[in-house]
Design a protein around this motif. Structure first.
Motif, PDB file in Angstrom:
ATOM      1  N   ASP A  59       0.810  -1.223   0.000  1.00 15.89           N
ATOM      2  CA  ASP A  59       0.000   0.000   0.000  1.00 15.89           C
ATOM      3  C   ASP A  59       0.847   1.278   0.000  1.00 15.89           C
ATOM      4  O   ASP A  59       0.301   2.383   0.086  1.00 15.89           O
ATOM      5  CB  ASP A  59      -0.964   0.002   1.178  1.00 15.89           C
ATOM      6  CG  ASP A  59      -0.262  -0.043   2.524  1.00 15.89           C
ATOM      7  OD1 ASP A  59       0.971  -0.260   2.570  1.00 15.89           O
ATOM      8  OD2 ASP A  59      -0.951   0.132   3.555  1.00 15.89           O
ATOM      9  N   ALA A  60       2.161   1.159  -0.133  1.00 16.24           N
ATOM     10  CA  ALA A  60       3.025   2.339  -0.184  1.00 16.24           C
ATOM     11  C   ALA A  60       2.732   3.129  -1.455  1.00 16.24           C
ATOM     12  O   ALA A  60       2.501   2.551  -2.514  1.00 16.24           O
ATOM     13  CB  ALA A  60       4.494   1.922  -0.150  1.00 16.24           C
ATOM     14  N   THR A  61       2.755   4.465  -1.346  1.00 15.29           N
ATOM     15  CA  THR A  61       2.438   5.296  -2.508  1.00 15.29           C
ATOM     16  C   THR A  61       3.596   6.180  -2.959  1.00 15.29           C
ATOM     17  O   THR A  61       3.659   6.548  -4.122  1.00 15.29           O
ATOM     18  CB  THR A  61       1.227   6.204  -2.218  1.00 15.29           C
ATOM     19  OG1 THR A  61       1.527   7.024  -1.085  1.00 15.29           O
ATOM     20  CG2 THR A  61      -0.017   5.373  -1.942  1.00 15.29           C
ATOM     21  N   THR A  62       4.507   6.530  -2.024  1.00 17.34           N
ATOM     22  CA  THR A  62       5.563   7.490  -2.344  1.00 17.34           C
ATOM     23  C   THR A  62       6.896   7.055  -1.753  1.00 17.34           C
ATOM     24  O   THR A  62       6.956   6.595  -0.610  1.00 17.34           O
ATOM     25  CB  THR A  62       5.200   8.888  -1.788  1.00 17.34           C
ATOM     26  OG1 THR A  62       3.913   9.259  -2.282  1.00 17.34           O
ATOM     27  CG2 THR A  62       6.219   9.935  -2.205  1.00 17.34           C
ATOM     28  N   LEU A  63       7.957   7.241  -2.539  1.00 15.78           N
ATOM     29  CA  LEU A  63       9.314   7.004  -2.048  1.00 15.78           C
ATOM     30  C   LEU A  63      10.038   8.336  -1.972  1.00 15.78           C
ATOM     31  O   LEU A  63       9.842   9.208  -2.817  1.00 15.78           O
ATOM     32  CB  LEU A  63      10.079   6.066  -2.983  1.00 15.78           C
ATOM     33  CG  LEU A  63       9.530   4.646  -3.119  1.00 15.78           C
ATOM     34  CD1 LEU A  63      10.392   3.850  -4.089  1.00 15.78           C
ATOM     35  CD2 LEU A  63       9.465   3.955  -1.768  1.00 15.78           C
ATOM     36  N   VAL A  64      10.886   8.476  -0.950  1.00 14.46           N
ATOM     37  CA  VAL A  64      11.693   9.680  -0.770  1.00 14.46           C
ATOM     38  C   VAL A  64      13.150   9.302  -1.022  1.00 14.46           C
ATOM     39  O   VAL A  64      13.694   8.399  -0.382  1.00 14.46           O
ATOM     40  CB  VAL A  64      11.531  10.269   0.646  1.00 14.46           C
ATOM     41  CG1 VAL A  64      12.388  11.519   0.801  1.00 14.46           C
ATOM     42  CG2 VAL A  64      10.069  10.566   0.944  1.00 14.46           C
ATOM     43  N   TYR A  65      13.766  10.002  -1.974  1.00 15.98           N
ATOM     44  CA  TYR A  65      15.157   9.760  -2.360  1.00 15.98           C
ATOM     45  C   TYR A  65      15.995  10.920  -1.860  1.00 15.98           C
ATOM     46  O   TYR A  65      15.650  12.085  -2.115  1.00 15.98           O
ATOM     47  CB  TYR A  65      15.274   9.662  -3.885  1.00 15.98           C
ATOM     48  CG  TYR A  65      14.535   8.489  -4.459  1.00 15.98           C
ATOM     49  CD1 TYR A  65      15.200   7.306  -4.734  1.00 15.98           C
ATOM     50  CD2 TYR A  65      13.172   8.557  -4.726  1.00 15.98           C
ATOM     51  CE1 TYR A  65      14.520   6.210  -5.266  1.00 15.98           C
ATOM     52  CE2 TYR A  65      12.491   7.474  -5.254  1.00 15.98           C
ATOM     53  CZ  TYR A  65      13.169   6.303  -5.515  1.00 15.98           C
ATOM     54  OH  TYR A  65      12.500   5.236  -6.025  1.00 15.98           O
ATOM     55  N   SER A  66      17.107  10.619  -1.165  1.00 13.88           N
ATOM     56  CA  SER A  66      17.941  11.705  -0.660  1.00 13.88           C
ATOM     57  C   SER A  66      19.412  11.303  -0.641  1.00 13.88           C
ATOM     58  O   SER A  66      19.757  10.112  -0.617  1.00 13.88           O
ATOM     59  CB  SER A  66      17.490  12.120   0.742  1.00 13.88           C
ATOM     60  OG  SER A  66      17.577  11.037   1.633  1.00 13.88           O
ATOM     61  N   TYR A  67      20.257  12.351  -0.656  1.00 13.56           N
ATOM     62  CA  TYR A  67      21.704  12.169  -0.623  1.00 13.56           C
ATOM     63  C   TYR A  67      22.307  13.490  -0.153  1.00 13.56           C
ATOM     64  O   TYR A  67      21.825  14.562  -0.549  1.00 13.56           O
ATOM     65  CB  TYR A  67      22.227  11.817  -2.022  1.00 13.56           C
ATOM     66  CG  TYR A  67      23.670  11.408  -2.064  1.00 13.56           C
ATOM     67  CD1 TYR A  67      24.074  10.143  -1.654  1.00 13.56           C
ATOM     68  CD2 TYR A  67      24.641  12.291  -2.527  1.00 13.56           C
ATOM     69  CE1 TYR A  67      25.400   9.757  -1.709  1.00 13.56           C
ATOM     70  CE2 TYR A  67      25.976  11.915  -2.590  1.00 13.56           C
ATOM     71  CZ  TYR A  67      26.350  10.641  -2.173  1.00 13.56           C
ATOM     72  OH  TYR A  67      27.661  10.258  -2.214  1.00 13.56           O
ATOM     73  N   VAL A  68      23.334  13.414   0.668  1.00 22.91           N
ATOM     74  CA  VAL A  68      23.966  14.619   1.198  1.00 22.91           C
ATOM     75  C   VAL A  68      24.446  15.497   0.045  1.00 22.91           C
ATOM     76  O   VAL A  68      25.113  15.027  -0.877  1.00 22.91           O
ATOM     77  CB  VAL A  68      25.148  14.245   2.122  1.00 22.91           C
ATOM     78  CG1 VAL A  68      25.899  15.487   2.564  1.00 22.91           C
ATOM     79  CG2 VAL A  68      24.660  13.458   3.318  1.00 22.91           C
ATOM     80  N   GLY A  69      24.075  16.784   0.099  1.00 25.03           N
ATOM     81  CA  GLY A  69      24.484  17.726  -0.928  1.00 25.03           C
ATOM     82  C   GLY A  69      23.596  17.744  -2.162  1.00 25.03           C
ATOM     83  O   GLY A  69      23.864  18.482  -3.108  1.00 25.03           O
ATOM     84  N   MET A  70      22.548  16.942  -2.154  1.00 27.39           N
ATOM     85  CA  MET A  70      21.612  16.875  -3.279  1.00 27.39           C
ATOM     86  C   MET A  70      20.201  17.212  -2.798  1.00 27.39           C
ATOM     87  O   MET A  70      19.879  17.039  -1.623  1.00 27.39           O
ATOM     88  CB  MET A  70      21.597  15.471  -3.896  1.00 27.39           C
ATOM     89  CG  MET A  70      22.935  15.008  -4.401  1.00 27.39           C
ATOM     90  SD  MET A  70      23.496  16.030  -5.753  1.00 27.39           S
ATOM     91  CE  MET A  70      24.111  14.825  -6.863  1.00 27.39           C
ATOM     92  N   LEU A  71      19.379  17.702  -3.718  1.00 28.49           N
ATOM     93  CA  LEU A  71      17.977  17.965  -3.409  1.00 28.49           C
ATOM     94  C   LEU A  71      17.222  16.645  -3.324  1.00 28.49           C
ATOM     95  O   LEU A  71      17.365  15.793  -4.206  1.00 28.49           O
ATOM     96  CB  LEU A  71      17.347  18.852  -4.488  1.00 28.49           C
ATOM     97  CG  LEU A  71      17.905  20.267  -4.599  1.00 28.49           C
ATOM     98  CD1 LEU A  71      17.353  20.950  -5.846  1.00 28.49           C
ATOM     99  CD2 LEU A  71      17.572  21.068  -3.350  1.00 28.49           C
ATOM    100  N   SER A  72      16.433  16.473  -2.280  1.00 29.85           N
ATOM    101  CA  SER A  72      15.624  15.265  -2.135  1.00 29.85           C
ATOM    102  C   SER A  72      14.486  15.285  -3.142  1.00 29.85           C
ATOM    103  O   SER A  72      14.050  16.350  -3.579  1.00 29.85           O
ATOM    104  CB  SER A  72      15.045  15.172  -0.720  1.00 29.85           C
ATOM    105  OG  SER A  72      16.079  15.034   0.218  1.00 29.85           O
ATOM    106  N   GLN A  73      14.019  14.093  -3.489  1.00 30.07           N
ATOM    107  CA  GLN A  73      12.867  13.969  -4.392  1.00 30.07           C
ATOM    108  C   GLN A  73      11.866  12.999  -3.796  1.00 30.07           C
ATOM    109  O   GLN A  73      12.244  11.973  -3.232  1.00 30.07           O
ATOM    110  CB  GLN A  73      13.288  13.416  -5.755  1.00 30.07           C
ATOM    111  CG  GLN A  73      13.962  14.397  -6.650  1.00 30.07           C
ATOM    112  CD  GLN A  73      14.116  13.831  -8.059  1.00 30.07           C
ATOM    113  OE1 GLN A  73      13.235  13.134  -8.564  1.00 30.07           O
ATOM    114  NE2 GLN A  73      15.230  14.126  -8.689  1.00 30.07           N
TER     115      GLN A  73
END
Length: 90
Positions: A59-73
């Motif tokens: 039932d997951a709908t959204t994933l959060v992608y992140s990395y130091v020094g980068m904008l999360s999506q």
């Protein structure tokens, strides 16, 4: 007497999502980038090639992608099982 029990309701159903995370600056893979199911503590990180495998709840709908020094999506999963992401510098 033999009883057959359906344990499907006991264990949460998951979907395997895979992909690669790269940098928009040089198109190189991001090692150790974080992928998390939004609103949970379920997540993983990318390997040496920027690849990841995540077993997300069905039932997951959204994933959060992140990395130091980068904008999360935040990216909607929809019916996809492969999600490649390019992160921009912050």
């Amino acid at each position: 007497m033999f009883f057959l029990i359906n344990l499907e309701w006991i264990t949460a159903q998951t979907v395997q999502i895979t992909g690669t995370i790269t940098s928009s600056e040089d198109e190189l893979p991001l090692i150790g980038a974080t992928i998390v199911v939004k609103g949970t503590t379920i997540g993983t990180i990318t390997d040496l090639d920027g690849n990841y495998i995540l077993n997300a709840p069905e039932d997951a709908t959204t994933l959060v992608y992140s990395y130091v020094g980068m904008l999360s999506q935040e990216i909607d999963i929809g019916d996809r099982t492969v999600i490649d992401v390019v992160l921009d510098p912050d």
